[in-house]
Design a protein around this motif. Structure first.
Motif, PDB file in Angstrom:
ATOM      1  N   ILE A  66       0.854  -1.195   0.000  1.00 17.01           N
ATOM      2  CA  ILE A  66       0.000   0.000   0.000  1.00 17.01           C
ATOM      3  C   ILE A  66       0.888   1.242   0.000  1.00 17.01           C
ATOM      4  O   ILE A  66       1.813   1.366   0.798  1.00 17.01           O
ATOM      5  CB  ILE A  66      -0.916   0.048   1.253  1.00 17.01           C
ATOM      6  CG1 ILE A  66      -1.825  -1.189   1.292  1.00 17.01           C
ATOM      7  CG2 ILE A  66      -1.754   1.325   1.247  1.00 17.01           C
ATOM      8  CD1 ILE A  66      -2.725  -1.235   2.511  1.00 17.01           C
ATOM      9  N   ILE A  67       0.600   2.142  -0.919  1.00 16.24           N
ATOM     10  CA  ILE A  67       1.267   3.443  -0.926  1.00 16.24           C
ATOM     11  C   ILE A  67       0.328   4.382  -0.174  1.00 16.24           C
ATOM     12  O   ILE A  67      -0.807   4.599  -0.600  1.00 16.24           O
ATOM     13  CB  ILE A  67       1.469   3.931  -2.379  1.00 16.24           C
ATOM     14  CG1 ILE A  67       2.270   2.888  -3.179  1.00 16.24           C
ATOM     15  CG2 ILE A  67       2.159   5.298  -2.390  1.00 16.24           C
ATOM     16  CD1 ILE A  67       2.311   3.164  -4.668  1.00 16.24           C
ATOM     17  N   PRO A  68       0.774   4.918   0.971  1.00 15.68           N
ATOM     18  CA  PRO A  68      -0.209   5.578   1.841  1.00 15.68           C
ATOM     19  C   PRO A  68      -0.636   6.991   1.449  1.00 15.68           C
ATOM     20  O   PRO A  68      -1.749   7.393   1.735  1.00 15.68           O
ATOM     21  CB  PRO A  68       0.487   5.587   3.203  1.00 15.68           C
ATOM     22  CG  PRO A  68       1.939   5.513   2.900  1.00 15.68           C
ATOM     23  CD  PRO A  68       2.079   4.763   1.616  1.00 15.68           C
ATOM     24  N   GLY A  69       0.270   7.763   0.792  1.00 15.64           N
ATOM     25  CA  GLY A  69      -0.118   9.173   0.627  1.00 15.64           C
ATOM     26  C   GLY A  69       0.379   9.840  -0.634  1.00 15.64           C
ATOM     27  O   GLY A  69       0.940  10.931  -0.581  1.00 15.64           O
ATOM     28  N   GLY A  70       0.163   9.219  -1.786  1.00 11.63           N
ATOM     29  CA  GLY A  70       0.681   9.770  -3.037  1.00 11.63           C
ATOM     30  C   GLY A  70       1.951   9.043  -3.435  1.00 11.63           C
ATOM     31  O   GLY A  70       2.599   8.396  -2.605  1.00 11.63           O
ATOM     32  N   SER A  71       2.324   9.173  -4.711  1.00 13.02           N
ATOM     33  CA  SER A  71       3.402   8.339  -5.248  1.00 13.02           C
ATOM     34  C   SER A  71       4.744   8.595  -4.580  1.00 13.02           C
ATOM     35  O   SER A  71       5.641   7.762  -4.645  1.00 13.02           O
ATOM     36  CB  SER A  71       3.528   8.543  -6.756  1.00 13.02           C
ATOM     37  OG  SER A  71       3.971   9.852  -7.051  1.00 13.02           O
ATOM     38  N   SER A  72       4.902   9.734  -3.897  1.00 14.25           N
ATOM     39  CA  SER A  72       6.202  10.035  -3.306  1.00 14.25           C
ATOM     40  C   SER A  72       6.390   9.428  -1.918  1.00 14.25           C
ATOM     41  O   SER A  72       7.452   9.565  -1.322  1.00 14.25           O
ATOM     42  CB  SER A  72       6.407  11.550  -3.231  1.00 14.25           C
ATOM     43  OG  SER A  72       5.442  12.108  -2.387  1.00 14.25           O
ATOM     44  N   THR A  73       5.373   8.755  -1.390  1.00 10.02           N
ATOM     45  CA  THR A  73       5.512   8.202  -0.043  1.00 10.02           C
ATOM     46  C   THR A  73       5.979   6.745  -0.107  1.00 10.02           C
ATOM     47  O   THR A  73       5.505   5.972  -0.938  1.00 10.02           O
ATOM     48  CB  THR A  73       4.190   8.300   0.752  1.00 10.02           C
ATOM     49  OG1 THR A  73       3.154   7.628   0.022  1.00 10.02           O
ATOM     50  CG2 THR A  73       3.799   9.744   0.959  1.00 10.02           C
ATOM     51  N   PRO A  74       6.911   6.362   0.788  1.00  8.59           N
ATOM     52  CA  PRO A  74       7.404   4.984   0.806  1.00  8.59           C
ATOM     53  C   PRO A  74       6.287   3.954   0.985  1.00  8.59           C
ATOM     54  O   PRO A  74       5.320   4.189   1.707  1.00  8.59           O
ATOM     55  CB  PRO A  74       8.366   4.979   1.992  1.00  8.59           C
ATOM     56  CG  PRO A  74       8.881   6.391   2.041  1.00  8.59           C
ATOM     57  CD  PRO A  74       7.696   7.234   1.679  1.00  8.59           C
ATOM     58  N   VAL A  75       6.439   2.813   0.324  1.00  7.56           N
ATOM     59  CA  VAL A  75       5.417   1.769   0.309  1.00  7.56           C
ATOM     60  C   VAL A  75       5.389   1.011   1.631  1.00  7.56           C
ATOM     61  O   VAL A  75       6.403   0.922   2.339  1.00  7.56           O
ATOM     62  CB  VAL A  75       5.685   0.796  -0.871  1.00  7.56           C
ATOM     63  CG1 VAL A  75       6.963  -0.013  -0.643  1.00  7.56           C
ATOM     64  CG2 VAL A  75       4.499  -0.118  -1.136  1.00  7.56           C
ATOM     65  N   LEU A  76       4.205   0.498   1.979  1.00 11.63           N
ATOM     66  CA  LEU A  76       4.060  -0.357   3.161  1.00 11.63           C
ATOM     67  C   LEU A  76       3.747  -1.777   2.719  1.00 11.63           C
ATOM     68  O   LEU A  76       2.899  -1.984   1.849  1.00 11.63           O
ATOM     69  CB  LEU A  76       2.918   0.143   4.045  1.00 11.63           C
ATOM     70  CG  LEU A  76       3.110   1.477   4.764  1.00 11.63           C
ATOM     71  CD1 LEU A  76       1.789   1.914   5.415  1.00 11.63           C
ATOM     72  CD2 LEU A  76       4.211   1.369   5.817  1.00 11.63           C
ATOM     73  N   LEU A  77       4.413  -2.748   3.312  1.00  5.63           N
ATOM     74  CA  LEU A  77       4.076  -4.143   3.071  1.00  5.63           C
ATOM     75  C   LEU A  77       2.788  -4.457   3.836  1.00  5.63           C
ATOM     76  O   LEU A  77       2.476  -3.766   4.807  1.00  5.63           O
ATOM     77  CB  LEU A  77       5.211  -5.045   3.568  1.00  5.63           C
ATOM     78  CG  LEU A  77       6.542  -4.908   2.825  1.00  5.63           C
ATOM     79  CD1 LEU A  77       7.646  -5.666   3.560  1.00  5.63           C
ATOM     80  CD2 LEU A  77       6.410  -5.410   1.393  1.00  5.63           C
ATOM     81  N   PRO A  78       2.071  -5.529   3.441  1.00  6.11           N
ATOM     82  CA  PRO A  78       0.824  -5.845   4.147  1.00  6.11           C
ATOM     83  C   PRO A  78       1.025  -5.986   5.654  1.00  6.11           C
ATOM     84  O   PRO A  78       0.219  -5.490   6.441  1.00  6.11           O
ATOM     85  CB  PRO A  78       0.406  -7.181   3.522  1.00  6.11           C
ATOM     86  CG  PRO A  78       1.008  -7.164   2.159  1.00  6.11           C
ATOM     87  CD  PRO A  78       2.294  -6.400   2.283  1.00  6.11           C
ATOM     88  N   GLU A  79       2.129  -6.629   6.058  1.00  7.36           N
ATOM     89  CA  GLU A  79       2.333  -6.816   7.501  1.00  7.36           C
ATOM     90  C   GLU A  79       2.620  -5.485   8.205  1.00  7.36           C
ATOM     91  O   GLU A  79       2.272  -5.292   9.361  1.00  7.36           O
ATOM     92  CB  GLU A  79       3.434  -7.846   7.793  1.00  7.36           C
ATOM     93  CG  GLU A  79       4.785  -7.586   7.157  1.00  7.36           C
ATOM     94  CD  GLU A  79       4.945  -8.216   5.766  1.00  7.36           C
ATOM     95  OE1 GLU A  79       3.924  -8.362   5.057  1.00  7.36           O
ATOM     96  OE2 GLU A  79       6.094  -8.534   5.395  1.00  7.36           O
ATOM     97  N   GLU A  80       3.250  -4.548   7.487  1.00  6.87           N
ATOM     98  CA  GLU A  80       3.479  -3.222   8.076  1.00  6.87           C
ATOM     99  C   GLU A  80       2.179  -2.437   8.152  1.00  6.87           C
ATOM    100  O   GLU A  80       1.927  -1.673   9.085  1.00  6.87           O
ATOM    101  CB  GLU A  80       4.483  -2.429   7.239  1.00  6.87           C
ATOM    102  CG  GLU A  80       5.878  -3.028   7.203  1.00  6.87           C
ATOM    103  CD  GLU A  80       6.777  -2.294   6.214  1.00  6.87           C
ATOM    104  OE1 GLU A  80       7.845  -1.840   6.638  1.00  6.87           O
ATOM    105  OE2 GLU A  80       6.402  -2.177   5.028  1.00  6.87           O
ATOM    106  N   ALA A  81       1.359  -2.620   7.109  1.00  5.03           N
ATOM    107  CA  ALA A  81       0.089  -1.880   7.043  1.00  5.03           C
ATOM    108  C   ALA A  81      -0.859  -2.338   8.138  1.00  5.03           C
ATOM    109  O   ALA A  81      -1.758  -1.595   8.548  1.00  5.03           O
ATOM    110  CB  ALA A  81      -0.554  -2.067   5.670  1.00  5.03           C
ATOM    111  N   ALA A  82      -0.637  -3.564   8.628  1.00 11.63           N
ATOM    112  CA  ALA A  82      -1.587  -4.177   9.561  1.00 11.63           C
ATOM    113  C   ALA A  82      -1.854  -3.319  10.800  1.00 11.63           C
ATOM    114  O   ALA A  82      -2.985  -3.245  11.268  1.00 11.63           O
ATOM    115  CB  ALA A  82      -1.101  -5.560   9.970  1.00 11.63           C
ATOM    116  N   ASP A  83      -0.821  -2.660  11.324  1.00 14.16           N
ATOM    117  CA  ASP A  83      -1.077  -1.858  12.523  1.00 14.16           C
ATOM    118  C   ASP A  83      -0.911  -0.356  12.257  1.00 14.16           C
ATOM    119  O   ASP A  83      -0.734   0.428  13.176  1.00 14.16           O
ATOM    120  CB  ASP A  83      -0.179  -2.315  13.681  1.00 14.16           C
ATOM    121  CG  ASP A  83       1.295  -2.105  13.368  1.00 14.16           C
ATOM    122  OD1 ASP A  83       1.622  -1.819  12.193  1.00 14.16           O
ATOM    123  OD2 ASP A  83       2.119  -2.216  14.298  1.00 14.16           O
TER     124      ASP A  83
END
Ligand SMILES: Cc1cc2nc3c(=O)[nH]c(=O)nc-3n(C[C@H](O)[C@H](O)[C@H](O)COP(=O)(O)O)c2cc1C
Ligand code: SF4
Ligand code: FES
Lengths: 168, 423
Positions: free
Chosen positions: B280-297
């Motif tokens: 998941i890219i949280p806030g526009g193309s310039s923001t570092p990506v989150l893996l599903p396990e990172e996105a979990a919390d």
């Protein structure tokens, strides 16, 4: 899109039509410096003629009271100003992230195959020109195509096919 | 989960017109505004904790407080409606669904900071949107909300729309000012900051459309009512644009602080086609990506995103499903930022071009592990060595893909090695 390194002369003098002339006068008083009118004037030219010629640049510079090189600099930096005539229908396809994820390439490939039109080109009959552009701010309804300023969202090859058929 | 503060009038028929907007509360804060001292308006906005919605999240009231007093020069307000960061599509809804909310916000901000000339910088591609906005401004002039006497008060305010013409970098605040001045959009070195020397060398405040549109609610209901939404450090609501591989992409107004995955799954209908989530890219193309396990919390607020070593950014969330080729995605990203570089700093102009060449080489299956490492090294060497952060807007996410999806780059390189050996 166009070759942005030089201007094309039409051989005819340019001037704003009455409507654009009035728009210029209405806007110019809003800015403390006349140079702020460079971008708005380039837009007025493009709305009137479809593109920006050498004569139009000279006219703007003269009208504003600045150097033609300053107007030229802006006209070449900002990619939406066309420095040559475009197709009757100028098709812009978003190539960035969200549109790419949702299949913009199929649309580009279709245009290349069907119309023989590659990004940066104008069709021989002058009907279409094609440009791949950056995010058009409609990522939630990707892929997005803009034709002569109108947005078409959630596009796919079939929809584009029927749309193009209506554009003569 | 959805709330309707900014979007309260969006669903109404002809919500862009003065008649409908006014019937549903537009401009009702103006009496209160002119009865309040400008410093008190600034204080209320400070107390609300409203943070800039253009990406950096800087507190709006604090920024206004940076304006020097009594310089004898005019104070300008520039409203940033450039909205060009890939995956960002929120301000557009305000422009076309409720332009009078923006104009009311402009009046509030202008009064608070003592500004009489406001420029709305709108990206050139927003052709249909600019017409709606201009029509609303014309209506506001005709009704006496703008012009010589705002709402009958002895206060002049002129609002002028300035169209960009296809340069992402003009979203950067000082490039935006250059562009209004008629120049090419090359960012300025800071300091001086625009609050001290901005447009035409005068004190200038630059705020995002959504930041400004948040003001009427704060003035009307008060800072505490605003803080009732969101978290302590990220108060209020935000227009989130969710795009990419979800069932229901779109713009949703949500309070800050909600769990990211829950938002994706309930609000946006989850990953499309029953596929698995890749990132998941949280806030526009310039923001570092989150893996599903990172996105979990992770939760949708500035603190949580910082804790996850990424950024809240512009609220443009992009969901990537399992089929995404990360190396291709990185090429798409670098291509964009390289194309949009204004060209004045060598690390950005040449460095991003170099990165593009390397990623293309890897994609042609001609790359080596050294190329992957060089790409990583370039990220470190370009970042923060330039006039503006456009270059970092490229290297920060690229670094995250290189670190979190290293195996995908290695797979391309391994293919290249096999091809070599077979020759
Ligand atoms: C390359 C670049 C592009 C930017 N694009 C935008 C934009 O499109 N819209 C925006 O509001 N802010 C954008 N910003 C942030 C602005 O520089 C500025 O921080 C913001 O407009 C301030 O408003 P805010 O405090 O209300 O967020 C961009 C910044 C950079 C470095
Ligand atoms: S970092 Fe890039 S975009 Fe920003 S000022 Fe330097 S060259 Fe221009
Ligand atoms: S990525 Fe195509 S419109 Fe935003």
């Amino acid at each position: 899109m166009s070759d942005r390194s030089h201007l094309i002369a039409t051989g005819k003098p340019f001037q704003f039509d009455a409507e654009r002339d009035a728009m210029f006068e209405r806007l110019v008083v809003r800015y403390p410096t006349r140079e702020s009118m460079i971008l708005p004037s380039l837009w007025l030219v493009q709305e009137q003629e479809g593109w920006v010629s050498q004569e139009a640049i000279a006219y703007i510079a003269d009208r504003i009271g600045t150097f033609a090189s300053k107007v030229f600099e802006a006209a070449t930096f900002y990619t939406m100003y066309h420095l040559r005539p475009m197709g009757r229908y100028h098709i812009c396809i978003c190539r960035t992230l969200s549109c790419w994820l949702r299949g913009k390439q199929e649309i580009v490939d279709y245009l290349r195959g069907e119309l023989g039109l590659a990004p940066g080109e104008i069709s021989e009959d002058g009907r279409f020109s094609l440009e791949e552009v950056e995010c058009l701010g409609h990522c939630g309804t990707a892929p997005v195509v803009q034709i002569n300023g109108e947005f078409y969202e959630n596009m796919d090859v079939d929809k584009l096919k029927s749309l193009l058929a209506t554009l003569v | 989960m959805e709330v309707k503060i900014l979007s309260a009038r969006f669903h109404l028929k002809n919500s862009n017109t003065l008649k409908v907007a006014k019937k549903h509360g537009a401009y009702k804060t103006l009496d209160k505004l002119f009865a309040t001292a400008p410093e008190d308006v600034i204080d209320e906005v400070k107390r609300s904790g409203l943070r800039g919605r253009g990406g950096a999240g800087f507190p709006a009231g604090v920024k206004w407080g940076f304006l020097p007093k009594n310089t004898g020069k005019p104070v300008y307000l520039a409203v940033n409606s450039d909205e060009s960061e890939p995956a960002t599509f929120k301000d557009r809804y305000i422009l076309v669904k409720d332009p009078h909310l923006l104009i009311e916000g402009i009046i509030i901000c202008a009064y608070a900071i003592g500004c009489h000339d406001t420029y709305i910088y709108i990206r050139g591609e927003y052709t249909t949107q600019v017409k709606v906005l201009q029509a609303a401004i014309d209506e506001a002039y005709a009704a006496g909300y703008l012009g010589e006497k705002v709402a009958g008060q002895d206060y002049r305010l002129d609002v002028t729309v300035h169209r960009g013409a296809g340069a992402y970098v003009c979203g950067e605040e000082t490039a935006l000012l250059e562009s209004i001045e008629g120049k090419k959009g090359q960012p300025r070195s800071k300091p001086p900051f625009p609050a001290v020397a901005g447009l035409y060398g005068c004190p200038t405040i630059i705020n995002n459309v959504q930041t400004i549109a948040s003001l009427p609610f704060i003035l009307d209901k008060g800072a505490d009512a605003y803080k009732a939404y969101g978290t302590e450090k990220s108060p209020g609501t935000h227009l989130f644009g969710i795009s990419g591989h979800v069932e229901k992409p779109g713009m949703y107004e949500l309070p800050l602080g909600l769990p990211l995955l829950e938002v994706i799954n309930t609000v946006a209908g989850g990953v499309w086609k029953g596929r698995k989530l890749k990132g998941i890219i949280p806030g526009g193309s310039s923001t570092p990506v989150l893996l599903p396990e990172e996105a979990a919390d992770a939760t949708l607020d500035y603190e949580s995103m910082a804790a996850h070593k990424t950024m809240f950014g512009s609220g443009g969330i992009v969901v990537l499903d399992e089929t995404v080729d990360i190396v291709q995605l990185v090429k798409n990203l670098i291509d964009f930022y390289h194309h949009e570089s204004c060209g004045q700093c060598t690390p950005c102009r040449e460095g991003l071009g170099w990165m593009l060449k390397i990623i293309k080489k890897i994609l042609r299956r001609e790359g080596t592990m050294d190329d992957v490492l060089l790409l990583r090294e370039l990220c470190d060497n370009i970042e923060m060595k330039t006039v503006c952060v456009l270059s970092a807007a490229c290297t920060m996410p690229v670094r995250s893909y290189l670190d979190k999806f290293r195996h995908e780059f290695e797979a391309y390189v391994a293919d290249a090695a096999t091809a070599q050996a077979c020759q």
